[in-house]
Design an enzyme around this catalytic site. Structure first.
Site, short mmCIF file in Angstrom:
data_model
loop_
_atom_site.label_atom_id
_atom_site.label_comp_id
_atom_site.label_asym_id
_atom_site.label_seq_id
_atom_site.Cartn_x
_atom_site.Cartn_y
_atom_site.Cartn_z
CG ASP A 98 -2.20 0.61 1.11
OD1 ASP A 98 -2.25 1.68 0.48
OD2 ASP A 98 -3.20 0.06 1.61
CG ASP A 200 -3.89 5.91 1.07
OD1 ASP A 200 -4.82 5.19 1.41
OD2 ASP A 200 -3.64 7.01 1.60
CD GLU A 255 -8.54 5.20 -1.00
OE1 GLU A 255 -9.41 5.00 -0.16
OE2 GLU A 255 -7.47 5.78 -0.72
CG HIS A 328 -8.69 -0.45 5.27
ND1 HIS A 328 -8.65 -0.54 3.89
CD2 HIS A 328 -8.07 0.72 5.57
CE1 HIS A 328 -8.05 0.51 3.39
NE2 HIS A 328 -7.68 1.30 4.39
CG ASP A 329 -10.75 3.13 4.43
OD1 ASP A 329 -10.17 3.09 5.52
OD2 ASP A 329 -10.18 3.42 3.35
C1 GLC Z 1 -7.26 5.92 2.41
C2 GLC Z 1 -7.14 4.73 3.32
C3 GLC Z 1 -7.63 5.10 4.68
C4 GLC Z 1 -6.77 6.24 5.21
C5 GLC Z 1 -6.73 7.40 4.22
C6 GLC Z 1 -5.61 8.34 4.55
O1 GLC Z 1 -8.57 6.30 2.21
O2 GLC Z 1 -7.82 3.65 2.77
O3 GLC Z 1 -7.64 4.03 5.57
O4 GLC Z 1 -7.27 6.69 6.42
O5 GLC Z 1 -6.49 6.97 2.91
O6 GLC Z 1 -4.38 7.77 4.25
#
Ligand code: GLC
Length: 557
Positions: A98, A200, A255, A328-329
């Site tokens: 990641d 990310d 993402e 995970h979000d």
């Molecule tokens: C992404 C991740 C999340 C994190 C955010 C900031 O959305 O999936 O878990 O809090 O980025 O890095």
């Protein structure tokens, strides 16, 4: 489209903190993952995505990196990583990391240096901006986790930008040195043999000149028009692709925060050579905007179908996407979209059947393969996620919600739901740790766990294994032309797919009632590829789908 390994592959996302703890410190670790590689292989997935494993003070559980080329102490050592990678490859699996490149931690050496003075050579690694004329923040940008996106530094009398927590300062991608630092970190891992990166919040890396105020048009639109998709984002991504990713047999999965269907092609069209695929937020956010716990949108199946359709059409023949309905979000897949009660098993199986037959790479999240559900946290002391904690604090300060109301929203939508430790067995702490788990274990672990489902041929786990094996053998699951069936039904989702000379028909009942699908044309019991019930009530005129029944037929030519 050519079905390369990363397009065909199924991704299994691991949240290392919550996967398997071998050291006994209550936090999952790399050795714990290595121990479970045979289990992962048995799922018939192909690519493991690890949420961040790098050094971090854990303000946002590793999404705040203090050293891109070191392993987080709680997770183990570099040699644990090397072992994990080589054992992964030995099993014919791939591993992606990641990459959190929009921001780092305020405990990263770059930031510590940059804070020292306006002349420090790392100053330009971040967005340091003078106060507004009233001494306040330079503009009205809000952090994704609540409050202003700017933090004042008394010593140097400027603000720095942090789109997430104040311990996650945004990196300044305008500075070529920053880009080179990130590329070097990527090369470090690629040289070790990792197979790519999940990137990310990558659409946020290019900021708009002059940091214009965000108009008041809703958070989602602000993300699209103000925070994401900045003027140089495509130039940066192309550079990253050419200088790094393309030099290896690796791929990038973005993402896709703030990317809508109109913009998708700019990021993932093959000929643009930027990103290999992205997952968008439209499905994940079809009932809630991430983090905006109070803004619930009722689930609407026709809307979900339109989202899948629009995205499919947006990239068809030109680019690629990933399909995910949990990570995970967000709260747990089966709790959000299925039926946690009577039809827990059926609905969990139905949902994965839908996802596994959509065009694109499939991404599944740890624990969904056993139907893990949302957790009930009793008070704010049990909440660990910074987003939920900030939401709670703001709610108390503004008195918008009582503590009970705020906890109710957190329990329904908070990110800790997906982060509770993996439920391996009925043993103490669900077999996750011999120590004190860092986050509460879901009380239902005695009934929902891997060991119980492993030998049960009817379990959700074995359904996933079987479905993913069938998907590997049938490219039409992964890609093809799609014809929707009864598109306007809010109870039933059906489609015919064809790819090369193969065809399937997918029938999914989204309700707890029977659903009669009027047509049995071209379908026969001999052609059932997968079914989440023991049988199918059908004749030539109709098929009677039971609650949450999912059936995939092979279509005879
Ligand atoms: C992404 C991740 C999340 C994190 C955010 C900031 O959305 O999936 O878990 O809090 O980025 O890095």
């Amino acid at each position: 489209m050519e079905l390369t390994w990363y397009r065909k592959g199924t991704i299994y996302q691991i949240y290392p903190r919550s996967f398997n703890d071998k050291s006994g410190n209550g936090v999952g670790d790399l050795k714990g993952i290595t121990e479970k590689l045979d289990y992962i292989k048995s799922l018939n997935v192909d690519i493991i995505w690890l949420s961040p494993i790098f050094s971090s003070p854990n303000d946002d559980n590793g999404y705040d990196i203090s050293d891109y080329c070191a392993i987080m102490e709680e997770f183990g050592t570099m040699s644990d990583f090397d072992e994990l990678l080589s054992e992964t490859h030995k099993r014919g699996l791939r591993l992606i990391l990641d990459l959190v490149a929009n921001h780092c931690s305020d405990e990263h050496n770059w930031f510590k240096e940059s804070k020292k003075s306006r002349n420090n050579k790392y100053r330009d690694y971040f967005h340091w901006v003078d106060p507004a004329s009233d001494g306040g923040p330079p503009n009205n940008w809000k952090s994704f986790f609540g409050g202003s996106a700017w933090e004042y530094d008394k010593n140097t009398e400027q603000y720095y930008l942090h789109l997430f927590t104040k311990k996650q300062p945004d990196l300044n991608w305008e500075n070529p040195k920053v880009r080179e630092e990130i590329y070097n970190a990527m090369r470090f891992w690629l040289d070790k043999g990792v197979d790519g990166f999940r990137m990310d919040v990558i659409p946020l890396i290019s900021k708009r000149k002059g940091y214009p105020d965000a108009p008041d048009f809703g958070f989602r639109k602000i993300i699209e028009d103000i925070y994401a998709n900045g003027p140089r984002v495509h130039e940066f991504l192309r550079e990253m692709n050419q200088k790094v990713i393309r030099q290896y047999d690796a791929f990038s999965l973005a993402e896709g925060i703030g990317i809508n269907q109109e913009l998708a092609g700019l990021y993932v069209n093959e000929d643009r050579e930027e990103l290999d695929m992205l997952y968008h937020f439209d499905v994940l956010e079809c009932t809630i905007v991430n983090g905006k716990f109070e803004e619930e949108i009722p689930f609407d199946l026709v809307n979900l179908k339109s989202i899948f359709k629009k995205w499919r059409d947006a990239v068809h023949g030109t680019g690629w996407i990933t399909n995910a309905m949990g990570n995970h979000d967000f709260a747990r897949l089966v709790s959000r979209f299925g039926n946690e009660g009577k039809y827990w098993k059926e609905s969990a199986k139905m949902l994965i059947t839908m996802l596994a037959t959509q065009n694109g790479t499939l991404s599944i999240y740890q624990g969904d393969e056993i139907g893990m559900t949302n957790v009930n946290l009793d008070s704010i002391d049990e909440v660990k996620d910074v987003q939920s904690i900030n939401f709670y604090k703001e709610s108390m300060e503004s008195k918008k919600y009582t503590s009970i109301e705020a906890m109710k929203l957190i329990n329904k939508e908070g990110r800790d739901n997906a982060r509770t430790p993996m439920q391996w067995s009925e043993d103490i702490n669900a077999g996750f740790t011999e120590g004190e788990p860092w986050l509460k274990i879901n009380e239902n672990y005695k009934t929902i766990n891997v060991s119980r489902q492993d030998n049960d041929s009817n379990s959700i786990l074995n359904y996933y294994r079987n479905l993913l094996a069938i998907r590997k053998e049938n490219d039409v699951f992964i890609y093809g032309d799609v014809e929707e069936l009864d598109f306007n039904s809010n109870s039933f989702y059906g489609y015919r797919k064809s790819f090369r000379d193969k065809g399937i028909i997918v029938l999914l009942n989204f309700t707890d009632k029977n659903y009669e699908y009027i047509s049995g044309k071209g379908m026969s019991m001999d052609d059932v590829l997968i079914n989440n019930y023991d049988n199918i009530l059908m004749n030539e005129e109709k098929i009677n789908l039971k609650p949450y029944q999912a059936v995939v037929f092979r279509l005879s030519d």
